[in-house]
Scaffold this active site. Structure first.
Site, PDB file in Angstrom:
ATOM      1  CG  ASP A   1       5.620   3.601   1.071  1.00  0.00           C
ATOM      2  OD1 ASP A   1       5.866   4.253   2.110  1.00  0.00           O
ATOM      3  OD2 ASP A   1       4.475   3.380   0.654  1.00  0.00           O
TER       4      ASP A   1
ATOM      5  CE  LYS B   1       0.720   4.693   8.416  1.00  0.00           C
ATOM      6  NZ  LYS B   1       0.773   4.000   7.163  1.00  0.00           N
TER       7      LYS B   1
ATOM      8  CE1 TYR C   1      -3.762   2.402   0.516  1.00  0.00           C
ATOM      9  CE2 TYR C   1      -2.558   3.219   2.419  1.00  0.00           C
ATOM     10  CZ  TYR C   1      -3.588   3.346   1.506  1.00  0.00           C
ATOM     11  OH  TYR C   1      -4.450   4.410   1.602  1.00  0.00           O
TER      12      TYR C   1
HETATM   13  C1  LIG Z   1       0.108   4.450   5.808  1.00  0.00           C
HETATM   14  C2  LIG Z   1       0.892   4.214   4.590  1.00  0.00           C
HETATM   15  C3  LIG Z   1       0.813   5.074   3.475  1.00  0.00           C
HETATM   16  C4  LIG Z   1      -0.191   6.187   3.372  1.00  0.00           C
HETATM   17  O1  LIG Z   1      -0.004   7.196   4.319  1.00  0.00           O
HETATM   18  P1  LIG Z   1      -1.239   8.150   4.703  1.00  0.00           P
HETATM   19  O2  LIG Z   1      -0.636   9.135   5.633  1.00  0.00           O
HETATM   20  O3  LIG Z   1      -2.284   7.276   5.303  1.00  0.00           O
HETATM   21  O4  LIG Z   1      -1.698   8.784   3.428  1.00  0.00           O
HETATM   22  C5  LIG Z   1       1.688   4.866   2.421  1.00  0.00           C
HETATM   23  N1  LIG Z   1       2.572   3.852   2.451  1.00  0.00           N
HETATM   24  C6  LIG Z   1       2.669   3.007   3.482  1.00  0.00           C
HETATM   25  C7  LIG Z   1       3.687   1.917   3.466  1.00  0.00           C
HETATM   26  C8  LIG Z   1       1.817   3.143   4.577  1.00  0.00           C
HETATM   27  O5  LIG Z   1       1.888   2.261   5.572  1.00  0.00           O
END
Ligand SMILES: *Cc1c(COP(=O)(O)O)cnc(C)c1O
Length: 426
Positions: free
Chosen positions: A237, A265, A142
């Site tokens: 990511d 995060k 994701y």
């Molecule tokens: C949470 C997450 C996102 C998206 O971040 P948001 O602040 O919710 O838009 C993207 N990549 C990874 C790996 C994530 O865990």
């Protein structure tokens, strides 16, 4: 009706599904989401007046626990100076500088307001830099909810059983190639076929959106090699892993450097912050230096920066935090392994640093197909049993648990003790 039921029923009248982000709706486990009204240290406090030991920590950001005094103080100070100016501030430079010290291969960094924005911008930058259109991502990974990423995108959609995300133009979706994480030969074949059109490979270096799934030996090394060989931008990511697994994130732990990294995060300490960062040569293509446009009214917001800076400084000055988190999380992993054996309940436990997940299945979980084998009925019972006992886990087996330093050994012991009761009842 319980307090939660009445709050949820009222919320559903005005908010789609009663929630502002789908995973909060408890669709995979059933039942009513718990409305929280406070957090302190390792605990969340529900509208139902119950105390919960928190293993979600806002899906990662609260690595220091809720209301850490250093973060509270920093935010309070800024509150008296104003919320947002729409101008540069010295604090933004301080945050950027600190991050270049914590992550060795960050030359430059641009702040945004979410992980989604960070990943979306990093891909645009990679496309601008290479002049190519296609990207490669992995099944079950994701990267936020931008159009290009909503193909086989892990937890959120998997939990809801959404196979093809609505509202995504075919033209956009065609430029996103998908391969299986940890399947070296398949990935090499896809890269070889599309190498002239591939702008970027984007990957969660330690996957966290199909449960926690670390990379198999050699997989990320292979990605690094292929990207270097074919002039493809490698994007890690690190929205989940950044500043959580180590100061330098997954890159440091795994010893591999990407060309661009995305953050979210932990970087905001609980405030809406994201960032993308990397080599100067690539980052210099971003406006106003270059022609790749990206902007944000609230980017680098002073209050968000204050919370992020305080959190990152704490992690920078106290690297023993990571060791302590690892010890605590390993304790959970080994305790669950013991319960699994003792009660003959098949359980795949994946753990790296303070990320851990359990799948109720035989064998290992190393990719999305294997993550799907988990017995969801068992997970539901496990989840609700623990929730009832005041232990708050992610409401889906596709989600990773995140520990905070606020958790005490007593909290961990209590968790294992309550978990044992549920194993006994299976
Ligand atoms: C949470 C997450 C996102 C998206 O971040 P948001 O602040 O919710 O838009 C993207 N990549 C990874 C790996 C994530 O865990």
């Amino acid at each position: 009706m319980t307090k939660n039921e009445s709050l949820f029923s009222e919320a559903q009248k005005y908010i789609p599904g009663g929630v502002n982000s789908p995973v909060r709706a408890f669709r995979q486990v059933g039942g009513t989401p718990v409305f929280m009204k406070g957090g302190e240290g390792a605990y969340l406090y529900g509208a139902d007046e119950k105390r919960y030991i928190d293993y979600i920590n806002s899906w990662g950001p609260m690595i220091l626990g809720h209301r850490h005094p250093a973060v509270v103080e920093a935010v309070e100070k800024q509150l008296h100076k104003g919320f947002s100016y729409g101008t540069p501030t010295e604090m933004e430079t301080e945050v950027a500088k600190l991050i270049t010290q914590m992550v060795p291969n960050v030359d430059m960094i641009r702040m945004v307001s979410s992980g989604t924005e960070a990943c979306m911008s990093a891909v645009r930058l990679a496309r601008g830099y290479t002049g190519r259109s296609k990207i490669l991502k992995f099944e079950g990974h994701y990267h936020g909810h931008a159009d290009a990423f909503l193909k086989k995108a892990g937890s959120g959609l998997a939990t809801l059983g959404i196979k093809v995300a609505g509202g995504i133009p075919t033209a956009v979706s065609e430029d996103t190639l998908v391969a299986q994480f940890n399947h070296t030969e398949e990935v090499k074949a896809v890269v070889n076929q599309h190498r002239a059109e591939l702008a970027a490979i984007i990957v969660e270096p330690v996957a966290g959106n199909m449960g926690c799934v670390p990379p198999v030996a050699g997989f990320l090394e292979m990605l690094r090699e292929e990207c270097t060989r074919h002039g493809i931008v490698l994007i890690f990511d690190e929205v989940m892993t950044g500043f959580r697994l180590a100061k330098g994130g997954a890159q440091e732990v795994l010893g591999i450097q990407a060309d661009l990294m995305t953050y979210g995060k932990v970087i905001g300490g609980g405030m809406p912050v994201g960032a993308f960062a990397g080599k100067k040569e690539i980052m210099s293509r971003i406006a106003p230096l270059g022609d790749v446009y990206q902007a944000g009214t609230l980017s680098g917001n002073p209050i968000a920066m204050a919370a992020g800076y305080a959190t990152l400084q704490m992690l920078n000055h106290h690297p023993e935090i990571y060791k302590e988190l690892d010890v605590k999380t390993k304790f959970l992993a080994s305790s669950f392994a013991r319960l699994s054996q003792q009660y003959s309940i098949p359980l795949a436990i994946n753990q790296l640093g303070s990320m851990i997940s359990v799948h109720f299945c035989e064998g290992k979980v190393t990719d999305f197909e294997e993550a799907r084998k988990g017995d969801n009925d068992r997970f539901k019972k496990f989840f609700h049993g623990l929730l009832e006992a005041g232990i708050y886990l992610p409401p889906s087996a596709y989600e990773t648990w995140f520990l905070s330093i606020a958790l005490s050994q007593k909290d961990l012991d209590e968790t294992v003790e309550k978990a044992e009761k549920i194993f006994k009842s299976f």
